[in-house]
Design a protein around this motif. Structure first.
Motif, PDB file in Angstrom:
ATOM      1  N   GLY A 346       1.289 -15.202  15.457  1.00 40.10           N
ATOM      2  CA  GLY A 346       1.127 -14.732  14.088  1.00 40.10           C
ATOM      3  C   GLY A 346       0.980 -13.228  14.003  1.00 40.10           C
ATOM      4  O   GLY A 346       1.504 -12.592  13.080  1.00 40.10           O
ATOM      5  N   PHE A 347       0.271 -12.637  14.972  1.00 40.29           N
ATOM      6  CA  PHE A 347       0.095 -11.188  14.986  1.00 40.29           C
ATOM      7  C   PHE A 347       1.439 -10.483  15.105  1.00 40.29           C
ATOM      8  O   PHE A 347       1.741  -9.545  14.349  1.00 40.29           O
ATOM      9  N   ILE A 348       2.263 -10.915  16.070  1.00 37.80           N
ATOM     10  CA  ILE A 348       3.569 -10.284  16.268  1.00 37.80           C
ATOM     11  C   ILE A 348       4.453 -10.489  15.039  1.00 37.80           C
ATOM     12  O   ILE A 348       5.138  -9.562  14.578  1.00 37.80           O
ATOM     13  N   GLN A 349       4.438 -11.688  14.485  1.00 37.84           N
ATOM     14  CA  GLN A 349       5.246 -11.990  13.308  1.00 37.84           C
ATOM     15  C   GLN A 349       4.908 -11.055  12.154  1.00 37.84           C
ATOM     16  O   GLN A 349       5.790 -10.447  11.539  1.00 37.84           O
ATOM     17  N   MET A 350       3.614 -10.925  11.866  1.00 37.52           N
ATOM     18  CA  MET A 350       3.193 -10.111  10.727  1.00 37.52           C
ATOM     19  C   MET A 350       3.395  -8.623  10.989  1.00 37.52           C
ATOM     20  O   MET A 350       3.758  -7.865  10.082  1.00 37.52           O
ATOM     21  N   ALA A 351       3.181  -8.179  12.234  1.00 33.97           N
ATOM     22  CA  ALA A 351       3.330  -6.758  12.560  1.00 33.97           C
ATOM     23  C   ALA A 351       4.780  -6.319  12.413  1.00 33.97           C
ATOM     24  O   ALA A 351       5.074  -5.261  11.829  1.00 33.97           O
ATOM     25  N   VAL A 352       5.716  -7.120  12.921  1.00 35.40           N
ATOM     26  CA  VAL A 352       7.138  -6.777  12.793  1.00 35.40           C
ATOM     27  C   VAL A 352       7.561  -6.803  11.326  1.00 35.40           C
ATOM     28  O   VAL A 352       8.303  -5.935  10.858  1.00 35.40           O
ATOM     29  N   ALA A 353       7.058  -7.794  10.580  1.00 37.02           N
ATOM     30  CA  ALA A 353       7.389  -7.880   9.155  1.00 37.02           C
ATOM     31  C   ALA A 353       6.867  -6.673   8.390  1.00 37.02           C
ATOM     32  O   ALA A 353       7.537  -6.164   7.474  1.00 37.02           O
ATOM     33  N   ALA A 354       5.681  -6.206   8.746  1.00 36.42           N
ATOM     34  CA  ALA A 354       5.114  -5.030   8.071  1.00 36.42           C
ATOM     35  C   ALA A 354       5.995  -3.810   8.274  1.00 36.42           C
ATOM     36  O   ALA A 354       6.186  -2.999   7.359  1.00 36.42           O
ATOM     37  N   ILE A 355       6.559  -3.661   9.485  1.00 40.10           N
ATOM     38  CA  ILE A 355       7.460  -2.534   9.751  1.00 40.10           C
ATOM     39  C   ILE A 355       8.701  -2.623   8.862  1.00 40.10           C
ATOM     40  O   ILE A 355       9.139  -1.626   8.281  1.00 40.10           O
ATOM     41  N   ALA A 356       9.263  -3.820   8.731  1.00 44.58           N
ATOM     42  CA  ALA A 356      10.434  -4.004   7.877  1.00 44.58           C
ATOM     43  C   ALA A 356      10.105  -3.646   6.431  1.00 44.58           C
ATOM     44  O   ALA A 356      10.901  -2.989   5.740  1.00 44.58           O
ATOM     45  N   GLY A 357       8.921  -4.077   5.960  1.00 43.11           N
ATOM     46  CA  GLY A 357       8.523  -3.761   4.593  1.00 43.11           C
ATOM     47  C   GLY A 357       8.362  -2.268   4.365  1.00 43.11           C
ATOM     48  O   GLY A 357       8.762  -1.735   3.323  1.00 43.11           O
ATOM     49  N   MET A 358       7.775  -1.573   5.356  1.00 47.06           N
ATOM     50  CA  MET A 358       7.615  -0.122   5.239  1.00 47.06           C
ATOM     51  C   MET A 358       8.961   0.591   5.195  1.00 47.06           C
ATOM     52  O   MET A 358       9.147   1.564   4.443  1.00 47.06           O
ATOM     53  N   LEU A 359       9.926   0.106   5.980  1.00 49.09           N
ATOM     54  CA  LEU A 359      11.258   0.707   5.969  1.00 49.09           C
ATOM     55  C   LEU A 359      11.926   0.539   4.611  1.00 49.09           C
ATOM     56  O   LEU A 359      12.568   1.467   4.102  1.00 49.09           O
ATOM     57  N   VAL A 360      11.778  -0.638   4.015  1.00 46.22           N
ATOM     58  CA  VAL A 360      12.353  -0.861   2.688  1.00 46.22           C
ATOM     59  C   VAL A 360      11.768   0.127   1.679  1.00 46.22           C
ATOM     60  O   VAL A 360      12.495   0.734   0.886  1.00 46.22           O
ATOM     61  N   GLY A 361      10.453   0.293   1.713  1.00 46.88           N
ATOM     62  CA  GLY A 361       9.816   1.204   0.777  1.00 46.88           C
ATOM     63  C   GLY A 361      10.172   2.657   1.030  1.00 46.88           C
ATOM     64  O   GLY A 361      10.430   3.427   0.097  1.00 46.88           O
ATOM     65  N   HIS A 362      10.218   3.057   2.307  1.00 48.68           N
ATOM     66  CA  HIS A 362      10.466   4.461   2.649  1.00 48.68           C
ATOM     67  C   HIS A 362      11.910   4.871   2.383  1.00 48.68           C
ATOM     68  O   HIS A 362      12.176   6.001   1.973  1.00 48.68           O
TER      69      HIS A 362
END
Length: 406
Positions: A346-362
């Motif tokens: 779960g940690f790896i899943q959420m951490a990678v997803a957070a990076i994708a979300g930040m890229l979308v926003g940035h």
């Protein structure tokens, strides 16, 4: 107090597990309005979603061991109370920085429901029974993101976005009371474990060095990141760029959820005919097709609602087939360390997803191009992880096609 095997106990656990997607999806229609109210850019508003995922990821590594030591109920109740307090902080926030901080705290508490709800099912039922109950929980979980954006859109349009967080706070407090007085402690006293840091780190190290675990986990995380990229960017694309009314956002969002349900049901139906690995590769091909179609349409400047929704629904059919297989594959090699494996997964899943979300926003450029490109890239990278890791190092019982054909 209910018995552990009561149908109502299952319903209450499902309600606890649903807190995670509710907290993520209910306020999606409000993201553009939050940006306007605080006078901030898309990238800052996106942090309220991405840092929630970071907090959720970190909390899983802490929540599991604490529950193994002190029991499921006290940690779950404490998490609900923290979530409720943080939600009130979100509602009262007067600037984006305060909202981001409160969302992070909200995630620390919110992780208790999903993580420990699933753990409680494993405590109560035999493995075969647990599979059936978890399937029921998954079905209910699919309803939460279908309903949540519609409710959030209506609340935002009628009462303002703060009302969403007040509603979430009330939900969490009700769940805390219900769990406290309605459900017995599911974990047996003799199963309580030590909180020795050395033992925890040793378990995590053993799991992290397993190439099979990494293959399934990264494949899962990348597909989930494609889903999260859509969650991060969809409200800005559909509402701000394509002009969808806020109160109608949830109706389009439901098409995506319908795709996920179709994928889930397809995986269940194919389960009696195909190996899990064969279902997995079919799901990946569908996800790659959906992501590639959306990116291709955006590159061709075909900008309309259905050029986003229909490819994403196709991507979600693949996602519904991939996620259950990769989760089972990641856990397969660790029957005696399932809790730690689940937490690290779960940690790896959420951490990678957070990076994708930040890229979308940035990188958001005001159109659907960035979101679509990231979704397509996540699907392609997930396929790469499957080919390079999963096919070469399949988990026991999840033999890859190359292995079964040789």
């Amino acid at each position: 107090m209910l018995t552990l095997t009561s149908v109502w106990t299952t319903v209450l656990l499902a309600a606890a597990v649903a807190l995670g997607p509710l907290a993520t999806d209910m306020y999606l229609p409000a993201l553009p309005q939050i940006g306007r109210d605080f006078g901030t850019g898309t990238d800052q508003v996106q942090l309220t979603l991405s840092l929630y995922m970071v907090g959720f990821a970190i909390a899983q590594l802490i929540c599991g061991p604490l529950a193994d030591r002190f029991g499921r109920k006290p940690i779950m109740i404490g998490g609900f109370v923290l979530f409720a307090i943080a939600s009130i902080g979100c509602a009262l926030a007067t600037n984006i920085e305060t909202l981001i901080l409160c969302r992070f705290l909200q995630a620390l508490g919110g992780s208790a429901g999903p993580v420990l709800g699933r753990a409680a099912v494993r405590d109560i039922y035999t493995p075969r029974e647990a599979a059936r109950i978890l399937a029921i929980l998954a079905s209910i979980m699919a309803l939460a993101p279908a309903i949540a954006p519609t409710i959030g859109g209506l609340l935002t349009a009628s009462l303002g976005w703060s009302s969403i967080f007040l509603a979430l706070s009330g939900y969490a407090l009700v769940m805390a009371v219900v769990v406290a007085i309605g459900i017995p402690e599911p974990m047996r006293p003799e199963h309580r474990q030590s909180l020795k840091i050395r033992s925890l780190l040793k378990n995590y190290s053993t799991i992290a060095r397993d190439i099979s675990f990494l293959g399934y986990t990264l494949t899962n995380a990348l597909i989930f990141s494609g889903l999260f990229a859509f969650l991060s960017g969809s409200s800005f694309v559909l509402i701000d760029f394509l002009g969808v009314p806020t109160e109608h956002f949830g109706l389009y969002f439901a098409c995506m959820v319908a795709g996920y349900v179709v994928g889930n049901l397809s995986a269940i139906r194919l389960g009696s005919k195909l190996l899990p690995d064969q279902i997995l590769v079919r799901g990946l091909l569908i996800a790659v097709a959906g992501g590639g179609l959306m990116a291709g349409l955006a590159l061709s400047e075909v900008y309309n609602v259905w050029a986003v929704i229909l490819p994403q629904a196709l991507f979600m059919i693949g996602t519904g087939m991939v996620l259950p297989q990769t989760m089972s594959g990641a856990m397969a090699n660790f029957p005696t360390m399932a809790g730690s494996a689940s937490a690290l997964f779960g940690f790896i899943q959420m951490a990678v997803a957070a990076i994708a979300g930040m890229l979308v926003g940035h990188l958001h450029d005001g159109t659907s191009l960035v979101m679509a490109t990231i979704i397509a890239a996540c699907a392609a990278c997930a396929m790469g992880c499957y080919l390079l890791l999963v096919q070469r190092y399949p988990a026991k019982g999840f033999e890859a096609q190359t292995a079964t054909s040789s």
